[in-house]
Write an enzyme that holds these catalytic residues in place. Structure first.
Site, PDB file in Angstrom:
ATOM      1  N   ASP A 220       0.855  -1.174   0.000  1.00 28.81           N
ATOM      2  CA  ASP A 220       0.000   0.000   0.000  1.00 28.81           C
ATOM      3  C   ASP A 220       0.903   1.239   0.000  1.00 28.81           C
ATOM      4  O   ASP A 220       1.983   1.239   0.590  1.00 28.81           O
ATOM      5  CB  ASP A 220      -0.876   0.026   1.255  1.00 28.81           C
ATOM      6  CG  ASP A 220      -1.700  -1.238   1.400  1.00 28.81           C
ATOM      7  OD1 ASP A 220      -2.357  -1.628   0.424  1.00 28.81           O
ATOM      8  OD2 ASP A 220      -1.667  -1.840   2.487  1.00 28.81           O
ATOM      9  N   ASP A 259      -1.353  -2.625  -4.733  1.00 32.35           N
ATOM     10  CA  ASP A 259      -2.313  -2.987  -3.702  1.00 32.35           C
ATOM     11  C   ASP A 259      -3.172  -1.752  -3.413  1.00 32.35           C
ATOM     12  O   ASP A 259      -3.687  -1.136  -4.327  1.00 32.35           O
ATOM     13  CB  ASP A 259      -1.579  -3.509  -2.473  1.00 32.35           C
ATOM     14  CG  ASP A 259      -2.493  -4.282  -1.520  1.00 32.35           C
ATOM     15  OD1 ASP A 259      -3.674  -4.497  -1.847  1.00 32.35           O
ATOM     16  OD2 ASP A 259      -2.031  -4.673  -0.442  1.00 32.35           O
ATOM     17  N   ARG A 316     -13.686   0.341  -3.367  1.00 34.10           N
ATOM     18  CA  ARG A 316     -13.148   0.548  -2.023  1.00 34.10           C
ATOM     19  C   ARG A 316     -12.866   2.022  -1.751  1.00 34.10           C
ATOM     20  O   ARG A 316     -11.734   2.441  -1.614  1.00 34.10           O
ATOM     21  CB  ARG A 316     -11.888  -0.283  -1.788  1.00 34.10           C
ATOM     22  CG  ARG A 316     -12.097  -1.776  -1.888  1.00 34.10           C
ATOM     23  CD  ARG A 316     -10.829  -2.528  -1.537  1.00 34.10           C
ATOM     24  NE  ARG A 316     -10.997  -3.966  -1.739  1.00 34.10           N
ATOM     25  CZ  ARG A 316     -10.045  -4.870  -1.566  1.00 34.10           C
ATOM     26  NH1 ARG A 316      -8.838  -4.482  -1.175  1.00 34.10           N
ATOM     27  NH2 ARG A 316     -10.280  -6.160  -1.783  1.00 34.10           N
TER      28      ARG A 316
END
Length: 438
Positions: A220, A259, A316
Site C-alpha cells: 500500500d 495494492d 473501495r
C-alpha cells in the site's frame, strides 16, 4: 466554504512551506538549518474527525532542532524515520524520493531484486492453470518469487515511528514506489505528499482467488496498522507512471502490481483523512482487512473521511469492516469504464455517509455506489448525484434486491468542524484537495 480559522491555517501553512523550499538545504538527514515556524508544527484542529478524539493528534509538534530533518533521498528519509530514541520529529520531504534505490542512490529495477533463479517466464510456465491446476503455487519458482519479494520489501517499506510529522515542501514533494508503514505507532501526521506507484515487482498467483484466480500484490502507498491518532491530509495518491490499464494479462487475469492507496487495518483507530486526492486506482481504501479479525478490530477502526476527491477509482472508497466510519463532503468522480462501487458495507461495519457528491457517467447506475459485503446497514443521508439529491441506499435496495441493507448505522457522528452543502462540494474540494494545495 470552510471556516475562517481553517482558511487562515491553510494559508499560513502554504506560506511557510514555500519559504521552507527556499531556505532549507538538501543535505543529509540531520537537523534542518532553521527550525520551522509554528504553523508547520500545527496540530489537528479540535473536533476534526476521529483523530481529534481522546487527546487529539499533534505529530511531531514538540520536535527540537536535533529532530527536525530535511530529506531528499531514500537514505536520508530512512535515517530521519529512525525513532529508536522516542523523540518527536518533523521530516520535510523535498523533491522526489525514489524508494527503489540502493544505499548510494542508484535506481534499482525488478531485475536487481530477482534472486534464486526467479524468472517471470519460468514462473508462468510452472504455474499455468492448464498444467498446474488450482493448487497453490509451491516449489522452486514460488520460493524464488518470495525471496525476491523480500528483497524489494526491505527497500520500499519504511516504518514511521510515534510522534512524527512528515510534510512535503512546496508543490512537488513525492514518494515514488514507497510504502509508508505506520505500524504500532501513535500520533502521526502525513501531509502534502504525492504517493506514486508503490509497485510490486513480484505479484503472487492465487488460483483460488475468485472464479478464475487472480494476481495479488503487496505495498500500500500508506498503511496504518495497529496505530492510533493518525492524520492524513492534503496528499495525492496515484498509480501515476504505471497505470493498471498498461499492464499485461497472464492466465487471462490482470498482472496486478498495485495494492491499496491507503489501508487502515489490524486494530488501527482514531484516523482522519482529509483533503486528499485518490486517483486512478482499483482497490483504493480498505478499513479492516479480514472478516475474521474481530479480536483486534471490533470497537476500533474509527475513521473519518472528509473533503477528499476520489477520481477514477474502481472500488473501495472505502470498503469497511467493523469500524464506525464517517464519510462526508467527499467528491466521487467515477470512471467511464470499469466502475465497481464506492461504499463497501462489510461485516459489522457502521458506515455513516452524508453530504457527499457523485459525478457518474451516464452508463453508471447509482445503484452501484453501495455494495453489500456481509454488512447489514449504513446511514445514507443528503448525498447528491450530478448536482441533484439522490437516495443512494434506496437506489441500491431497489436495484440489487438480493442485497438489502438497513438504513441505520447505529450511531451519529459528532466530530466534525463543518458540513458543506453537498451541491457545493465539487466546487469546494476539486481545486483544493491533494498535494501542493495546503
Amino acid at each position: 466554504m470552510r471556516t475562517p480559522r481553517c482558511h487562515a491555517r491553510v494559508a499560513s501553512l502554504a506560506s511557510v512551506l514555500c519559504c521552507a523550499a527556499l531556505v532549507l538545504a538538501a543535505g543529509p538527514a540531520t537537523a534542518a538549518p532553521a527550525a520551522p515556524t509554528a504553523p508547520v508544527r500545527g496540530t489537528l484542529p479540535a473536533g476534526d474527525g476521529w483523530a481529534s478524539a481522546d487527546g487529539g493528534t499533534t505529530g511531531g509538534a514538540k520536535a527540537d532542532k536535533a529532530h527536525t530533518f530535511t530529506v531528499t533521498n531514500r537514505a536520508q528519509l530512512a535515517k530521519a524515520l529512525d525513532g529508536s530514541d522516542g523523540s518527536p520529529r518533523i521530516i520535510y520531504v523535498k523533491g522526489t524520493i525514489d524508494a527503489n534505490t540502493d544505499a548510494a542512490g542508484k535506481p534499482l529495477s525488478c531485475a536487481d531484486y530477482a534472486t534464486d533463479g526467479y524468472r517471470l517466464d519460468a514462473y508462468l510456465t510452472a504455474y499455468d492453470p492448464a498444467t498446474w491446476g488450482d493448487a497453490q503455487p509451491s516449489g522452486p519458482q514460488e520460493d524464488a518469487r518470495a525471496a525476491s519479494a523480500a528483497l524489494q520489501a526491505k527497500r520500499v517499506k519504511l516504518a514511521v515511528p510515534s510522534h512524527t510529522t512528515i510534510v512535503g515542501v512546496g508543490r512537488d514533494a513525492r514518494l515514488l514506489g514507497a510504502s509508508l508503514q505506520v505500524t504500532g505507532a501513535d500520533n502521526v501526521i502525513v501531509r502534502n505528499l504525492t504517493f506514486e506507484d508503490a509497485f510490486d515487482c513480484f505479484p503472487a498467483w492465487d488460483p483460488t482467488d475468485g472464479a478464475d484466480g487472480a494476481w495479488n500484490s503487496e505495498y500500500d502507498n500508506l498503511v496504518v496498522y495497529g496505530s492510533t491518532h493518525v492524520w492524513v491530509d492534503h496528499n495525492t495518491f496515484t498509480d501515476g507512471r504505471r497505470p493498471d490499464s498498461a499492464q499485461p494479462r497472464y492466465y487471462g487475469q490482470l498482472y496486478q502490481q498495485h495494492d491499496g492507496e491507503l489501508d487502515v487495518v489490524r486494530g488501527a483507530d482514531l484516523v482522519t483523512a482529509s483533503w486528499n486526492l485518490f486517483a486512478d486506482h482499483d482497490k483504493t481504501l480498505m478499513i479492516g482487512n479480514s472478516d475474521s479479525a474481530s479480536a483486534t478490530d471490533r470497537g476500533k477502526l474509527r475513521v473519518t473521511l472528509h473533503h477528499n476527491v476520489f477520481k477514477n477509482i474502481v472500488e473501495r472508497a472505502p470498503r469497511v469492516r467493523f469500524g464506525k466510519v464517517d464519510v462526508y463532503n467527499n467528491h466521487y468522480i467515477a470512471p467511464a469504464a470499469g466502475y465497481a462501487y464506492s461504499w463497501g458495507v462489510g461485516v459489522e461495519s457502521q458506515l455513516y455517509a452524508e453530504a457527499n457528491a457523485f459525478t457518474l457517467p451516464g452508463a453508471v447506475d447509482p445503484a452501484k455506489v453501495i455494495k453489500k459485503w456481509k454488512g447489514t446497514a449504513l446511514t445514507e443521508k443528503n448525498n447528491y448525484v450530478g448536482g441533484k439529491p439522490a437516495g443512494l441506499l434506496a437506489a441500491h435496495n431497489a436495484g440489487v434486491p438480493d442485497e438489502q441493507l438497513g438504513d441505520d448505522a447505529g450511531w451519529t457522528p459528532t466530530l466534525r468542524t463543518r458540513v458543506d452543502a453537498p451541491g457545493a462540494v465539487p466546487g469546494i474540494v476539486d481545486g483544493r484537495a491533494g498535494a501542493g494545495r495546503l
